[in-house]
Write an enzyme that holds these catalytic residues in place. Structure first.
Site, PDB file in Angstrom:
ATOM      1  N   ARG A  71       0.838  -1.199   0.000  1.00 15.88           N
ATOM      2  CA  ARG A  71       0.000   0.000   0.000  1.00 15.88           C
ATOM      3  C   ARG A  71       0.882   1.263   0.000  1.00 15.88           C
ATOM      4  NH1 ARG A  71      -5.900   0.518   0.057  1.00 15.88           N
ATOM      5  NH2 ARG A  71      -6.134   2.728   0.494  1.00 15.88           N
ATOM      6  N   ASN A 113     -11.688  16.558   0.157  1.00 19.08           N
ATOM      7  CA  ASN A 113     -12.538  15.419  -0.205  1.00 19.08           C
ATOM      8  C   ASN A 113     -13.993  15.835  -0.053  1.00 19.08           C
ATOM      9  OD1 ASN A 113     -13.400  12.816  -0.842  1.00 19.08           O
ATOM     10  ND2 ASN A 113     -13.193  12.083   1.255  1.00 19.08           N
ATOM     11  N   THR A 114     -14.826  15.307  -0.915  1.00 24.27           N
ATOM     12  CA  THR A 114     -16.247  15.568  -0.781  1.00 24.27           C
ATOM     13  C   THR A 114     -16.949  14.290  -0.339  1.00 24.27           C
ATOM     14  OG1 THR A 114     -18.256  16.197  -1.941  1.00 24.27           O
ATOM     15  CG2 THR A 114     -16.463  15.414  -3.321  1.00 24.27           C
ATOM     16  N   HIS A 115     -17.868  14.458   0.623  1.00 26.55           N
ATOM     17  CA  HIS A 115     -18.496  13.311   1.280  1.00 26.55           C
ATOM     18  C   HIS A 115     -20.020  13.514   1.295  1.00 26.55           C
ATOM     19  CE1 HIS A 115     -19.204  10.090   4.046  1.00 26.55           C
ATOM     20  NE2 HIS A 115     -19.672  10.906   4.976  1.00 26.55           N
ATOM     21  N   ASP A 147      -7.570  14.739   6.586  1.00 21.89           N
ATOM     22  CA  ASP A 147      -6.547  14.453   7.599  1.00 21.89           C
ATOM     23  C   ASP A 147      -6.378  12.939   7.687  1.00 21.89           C
ATOM     24  OD1 ASP A 147      -8.714  13.552   9.042  1.00 21.89           O
ATOM     25  OD2 ASP A 147      -8.664  15.141  10.559  1.00 21.89           O
ATOM     26  N   GLY A 149      -7.856  10.793   9.526  1.00 20.02           N
ATOM     27  CA  GLY A 149      -9.064  10.043   9.869  1.00 20.02           C
ATOM     28  C   GLY A 149      -9.931   9.765   8.646  1.00 20.02           C
ATOM     29  N   ASP A 151     -13.060  10.859   6.905  1.00 19.73           N
ATOM     30  CA  ASP A 151     -14.049  11.943   6.803  1.00 19.73           C
ATOM     31  C   ASP A 151     -14.098  12.811   8.055  1.00 19.73           C
ATOM     32  OD1 ASP A 151     -14.709  10.920   4.266  1.00 19.73           O
ATOM     33  OD2 ASP A 151     -16.196   9.573   5.098  1.00 19.73           O
TER      34      ASP A 151
HETATM   35  C1  GRF Z   1     -20.061  11.446  -4.378  1.00 18.48           C
HETATM   36  O1  GRF Z   1     -21.312  11.472  -3.706  1.00 18.48           O
HETATM   37  C2  GRF Z   1     -18.922  11.453  -3.392  1.00 18.48           C
HETATM   38  O2  GRF Z   1     -19.143  12.255  -2.291  1.00 18.48           O
HETATM   39  C3  GRF Z   1     -18.903  10.012  -2.982  1.00 18.48           C
HETATM   40  O3  GRF Z   1     -19.088   9.306  -4.184  1.00 18.48           O
HETATM   41  C4  GRF Z   1     -19.853  10.110  -5.077  1.00 18.48           C
HETATM   42  C5  GRF Z   1     -19.050  10.265  -6.340  1.00 18.48           C
HETATM   43  O4  GRF Z   1     -19.858  10.616  -7.414  1.00 18.48           O
HETATM   44  N1  GRF Z   1     -17.702   9.671  -2.268  1.00 18.48           N
HETATM   45  P1  GRF Z   1     -19.238  11.016  -8.833  1.00 18.48           P
HETATM   46  O5  GRF Z   1     -18.217   9.936  -9.196  1.00 18.48           O
HETATM   47  O6  GRF Z   1     -18.613  12.375  -8.716  1.00 18.48           O
HETATM   48  O7  GRF Z   1     -20.398  10.990  -9.777  1.00 18.48           O
END
Ligand code: GRF
Length: 210
Positions: A71, A113-115, A147, A149, A151
């Site tokens: 990894r 990152n988007t969650h 970071d 962790g 999310d």
């Molecule tokens: C998003 O909702 C993101 O937050 C999550 O996976 C989804 C990705 O969607 N981790 P896309 O690949 O941008 O359509």
């Protein structure tokens, strides 16, 4: 952050459909947006996210964990490839891997990152399903500075999304994603134009105040 006359260089990491990436590519087509996607990286081949980048003429690279001895070796290769594009900002947009020490040592503080949940609720891979199971009436999406962790990093932006009667994990996630794309585009644009600072857990748009 780049000097005022240069666009913010963004590398985006994806693992799937790449609709968040597409939203950034569309926004960046207008030079006044202030950011440009200079490369797209993935942990798997043959995904729509990579096809979106190729259609936009953006360079791509793929590093599959299984092609590396460890990894750590994967993480070093990912770090080197991203660094080669000299990004100001790296955005994980549906990238389904946790990065390691080498990546965070190089891009920590400028890796977002988007969650699909309102942090600190429902971290991990199943945010929409867990929100639905819990019975919350409002969930949403969170953009944060990564970071060590899962999310847990300082929050850059959040938007609420209502849970509707009859929602399935899929319908809820799809509605969250519509909002998530707007949130991501707005936040990256603000970062490009104004910069951002991280003070402990608190993130603010704008230049650092001396
Ligand atoms: C998003 O909702 C993101 O937050 C999550 O996976 C989804 C990705 O969607 N981790 P896309 O690949 O941008 O359509």
């Amino acid at each position: 952050m780049p000097p005022p006359d240069r666009r913010l260089r963004v590398v985006v990491l994806v693992s799937g459909s790449g609709t968040n990436l597409q939203a950034l590519l569309d926004a960046a087509a207008d030079p006044s947006y202030g950011a440009t996607v200079v490369a797209v990286g993935a942990d798997r081949a043959g995904i729509e996210g990579l096809a979106r980048a190729e259609r936009a003429g953006v360079p791509t690279f793929v590093h599959r964990v299984k092609d590396f001895e460890s990894r750590e070796a994967w993480d070093s290769a990912l770090t080197a490839s991203v660094a080669g594009f000299e990004p100001d900002l790296v955005v994980s947009a549906g990238f389904l891997k946790l990065v390691g020490e080498s990546f965070l040592a190089t891009f920590g503080g400028r890796f977002l990152n988007t969650h699909p949940a309102l942090s600190p609720s429902f971290p991990g891979m199943h945010g929409p399903a867990e929100a639905l199971e819990y019975g919350v009436k409002v969930t949403g999406c969170t953009l944060f500075v990564v970071d060590t962790g899962v999310d847990t990093g300082p929050i850059v932006a959040q938007t609420a999304v209502p849970v509707l009667d009859g929602d399935t994990p899929e319908s809820l996630h799809e509605r969250i994603k519509q909002t998530e794309r707007l949130m991501l585009v707005e936040a990256v644009g603000r970062i490009a134009r104004d910069g951002f600072t991280v003070d402990g857990r608190v993130v603010r748009f704008g230049p650092a105040v001396p």
